[in-house]
Design a protein around this motif. Structure first.
Motif, short mmCIF file in Angstrom:
data_model
loop_
_atom_site.label_atom_id
_atom_site.label_comp_id
_atom_site.label_asym_id
_atom_site.label_seq_id
_atom_site.Cartn_x
_atom_site.Cartn_y
_atom_site.Cartn_z
N ASP A 105 30.26 47.32 36.21
CA ASP A 105 30.52 47.12 37.64
C ASP A 105 31.47 48.17 38.21
O ASP A 105 31.70 48.20 39.42
CB ASP A 105 31.04 45.70 37.92
CG ASP A 105 32.23 45.33 37.07
OD1 ASP A 105 32.22 45.61 35.85
OD2 ASP A 105 33.19 44.75 37.62
N HIS A 106 31.99 49.06 37.35
CA HIS A 106 32.88 50.14 37.81
C HIS A 106 32.23 51.52 37.68
O HIS A 106 32.70 52.47 38.28
CB HIS A 106 34.22 50.08 37.06
CG HIS A 106 34.95 48.81 37.32
ND1 HIS A 106 36.09 48.73 38.09
CD2 HIS A 106 34.65 47.53 36.96
CE1 HIS A 106 36.47 47.47 38.19
NE2 HIS A 106 35.62 46.71 37.50
N ASP A 113 40.87 45.28 37.17
CA ASP A 113 40.46 43.95 36.72
C ASP A 113 41.57 43.20 35.98
O ASP A 113 41.31 42.41 35.08
CB ASP A 113 39.21 44.05 35.82
CG ASP A 113 37.96 44.35 36.63
OD1 ASP A 113 38.10 44.73 37.82
OD2 ASP A 113 36.85 44.24 36.08
N HIS A 170 38.09 42.97 42.77
CA HIS A 170 37.12 41.87 42.86
C HIS A 170 37.52 40.77 43.85
O HIS A 170 36.85 39.75 43.93
CB HIS A 170 36.92 41.25 41.48
CG HIS A 170 36.15 42.13 40.53
ND1 HIS A 170 34.88 42.55 40.77
CD2 HIS A 170 36.51 42.67 39.33
CE1 HIS A 170 34.45 43.31 39.77
NE2 HIS A 170 35.43 43.41 38.88
ZN LIG Z 1 35.19 44.60 37.19
#
Ligand SMILES: [Zn+2]
Length: 320
Positions: free
Chosen positions: A143-144, A249, A295
């Motif tokens: 997701d990065h 995160d 997030h």
């Molecule tokens: Zn993440």
């Protein structure tokens, strides 16, 4: 203000993004939905949160040690669904000394169909992928890094120098990672590992590996925040007396990982991650830093408050 030429150029899609993908990812704005970018300043640096959309999963994944009844209760009191937690993807563009630097590449479609909006949101502020000079990722989870690759395997940001933490590159890319610590099905782990390798393939040649703690450019420093992954960094953007801390995160959602101290399941080394979280949240609270949570609910900006029992997340007021 946009010139006609740059406005037209800004609508260009990156090579490899098909119309179907573009219309899927961009369906909200084209139907008159809300904007996916948010501008602010850090001293002389212009900053823009660019949403890459959403990912999500079972709340238990993000609050691995929460007692079940308490978790249900906390979600209910926050008016959130109890069966699924939605997470935002708040990438940040900073413009400083004539360079455009993207902090986190975003997920693309690696973790579900609701990611990949960054290109439409770049276009909305008049920029094309080739206008990005530098991309820095805090860690190499899909997701990065997902948006680094176009659908046909090319570089999605064709001119950008990409920076990634060395320890993550060694763990996830150079070696076959043991992901047995992740509280997800085996098939998810396999796809997760494959998505990382696939996403960074196009940029592997020319990647700049950094050690957390290193400066990237004047005004942008990385801070060690290990535990979630072997090399995860946080980012500190500084100009004059203004500072912005990007916590990557360290926490997934403030409701379960800030206001409550529960540990994210995907943290590889949970004790080290907990120590990083406390050290950096303490610094953020003590220095009253403006914080961006990758997030957190869009645009993800707020501050950390130290409380008797831990921390509280205080979102900033929207600026028009
Ligand atoms: Zn993440």
């Amino acid at each position: 203000m946009l010139t006609a030429a740059s406005a037209v150029a800004g609508l260009a899609l990156p090579a490899g993004v098909t119309f179907a993908q573009a219309s899927q990812a961009g369906s909200l704005p084209s139907q008159g939905g809300n904007v996916g970018h948010y501008r602010f300043r850090v001293g002389d640096i212009s900053a823009t949160v660019l949403s890459d959309g959403l990912i999500g999963g079972p709340p238990r994944v993000y609050a691995s040690d929460a007692p079940e009844a308490e978790l249900q209760d906390v979600l209910t009191r926050a008016f959130l669904p109890t069966d699924r937690m939605t997470l935002n993807l708040n990438t940040l563009l900073i413009e400083t000394n004539g360079r455009r630097i993207l902090l986190e590449a975003g997920a693309g479609q690696t973790m579900g169909p609701q990611g990949g909006r960054i290109f439409q949101n770049l276009a909305a502020i008049g920029l094309r992928p080739e206008d990005i000079d530098v991309v820095v990722v805090s860690h190499t989870h899909p997701d990065h890094v997902g948006n680094l690759r176009t659908a046909d395997g090319g570089k999605a940001f064709p001119r950008a120098t990409v920076f990634a933490p060395r320890a993550d590159w060694d763990f996830f890319v150079r070696n076959d990672p043991d992901l047995s610590y992740m509280p997800v099905p085996e098939e998810f782990r396999r796809n997760f590992a494959a998505a990382i390798t696939r996403s960074v393939e196009a940029v592997a040649d020319g990647i700049v590996l950094y050690e957390a703690g290193a400066d990237i450019v004047p005004g942008l420093t990385t801070l060690p925040a290990f535990g979630h992954t072997p090399g995860m960094a946080n980012f500190l953007v500084q100009s004059g007396n203004d500072q912005l801390l990007l916590t990557a995160d360290l926490a997934y959602h403030p409701v379960v990982n800030v206001d409550r101290p529960w540990m994210p399941g995907p943290d590889r080394d949970k004790e080290t991650a907990l120590a990083s979280r406390r050290r950096i949240f303490d610094m953020a609270a003590a220095d009253r830093l403006l914080v961006l949570g990758f997030h957190y609910p869009f645009p993800g900006l707020g501050r950390m408050l130290k409380t008797d029992s831990g921390y509280a997340w205080v979102p900033v007021n929207w600026q028009f």
